[in-house]
Motif scaffolding. Structure first.
Motif, PDB file in Angstrom:
ATOM      1  N   ARG A  38       0.834  -1.200   0.000  1.00  0.00           N
ATOM      2  CA  ARG A  38       0.000   0.000   0.000  1.00  0.00           C
ATOM      3  C   ARG A  38       0.869   1.251   0.000  1.00  0.00           C
ATOM      4  O   ARG A  38       1.974   1.230   0.517  1.00  0.00           O
ATOM      5  CB  ARG A  38      -0.866   0.050   1.277  1.00  0.00           C
ATOM      6  N   ASN A  39       0.306   2.322  -0.522  1.00  0.00           N
ATOM      7  CA  ASN A  39       0.928   3.630  -0.389  1.00  0.00           C
ATOM      8  C   ASN A  39       0.533   4.123   0.999  1.00  0.00           C
ATOM      9  O   ASN A  39      -0.632   4.434   1.239  1.00  0.00           O
ATOM     10  CB  ASN A  39       0.408   4.566  -1.481  1.00  0.00           C
ATOM     11  N   ASP A  62       4.939   3.914  -1.592  1.00  0.00           N
ATOM     12  CA  ASP A  62       4.571   2.549  -1.955  1.00  0.00           C
ATOM     13  C   ASP A  62       5.751   1.762  -2.518  1.00  0.00           C
ATOM     14  O   ASP A  62       5.591   0.712  -3.115  1.00  0.00           O
ATOM     15  CB  ASP A  62       3.411   2.549  -2.958  1.00  0.00           C
ATOM     16  N   GLU A  76       3.203  -1.067   9.166  1.00  0.00           N
ATOM     17  CA  GLU A  76       2.316  -0.022   8.662  1.00  0.00           C
ATOM     18  C   GLU A  76       1.884   0.859   9.817  1.00  0.00           C
ATOM     19  O   GLU A  76       1.347   0.390  10.812  1.00  0.00           O
ATOM     20  CB  GLU A  76       1.109  -0.632   7.961  1.00  0.00           C
TER      21      GLU A  76
END
Length: 85
Positions: A38-39, A62, A76
């Protein structure tokens, strides 16, 4: 990339900060660029020079460059799971 292994580990931790991690190993003698799932904003926990249970620094985006013959572990940032009742 060739000679590179990358995977994601996700483990909910009951309402606390989650355990969503991205791990990549580079067996090449040169740096490689890897696309992240994911970005997002990622906490860097392991890089070519150090490892820590607390973030060493933050990475936004990303993609990540994995240095030659090294491993990176990213968490994350800010992602949470809801408690299951």
């Amino acid at each position: 990339p060739v000679n590179t292994i990358a995977y994601t580990i996700t483990e909910p931790s009951r309402g606390k900060q989650n355990g969503s991690y991205f791990v990549a190993h580079n067996a090449n003698t040169n740096d490689v660029e890897v696309v992240l799932p994911r970005n997002a904003v990622w906490n860097v926990l392991v890089n070519a020079n150090e490892a820590s249970s607390k973030p060493i620094y933050k990475l936004k985006g990303d993609k990540v460059i994995i240095p030659a013959l090294s491993t990176v572990v990213l968490q994350e940032k800010g992602k949470r799971y809801k408690k299951k009742h």
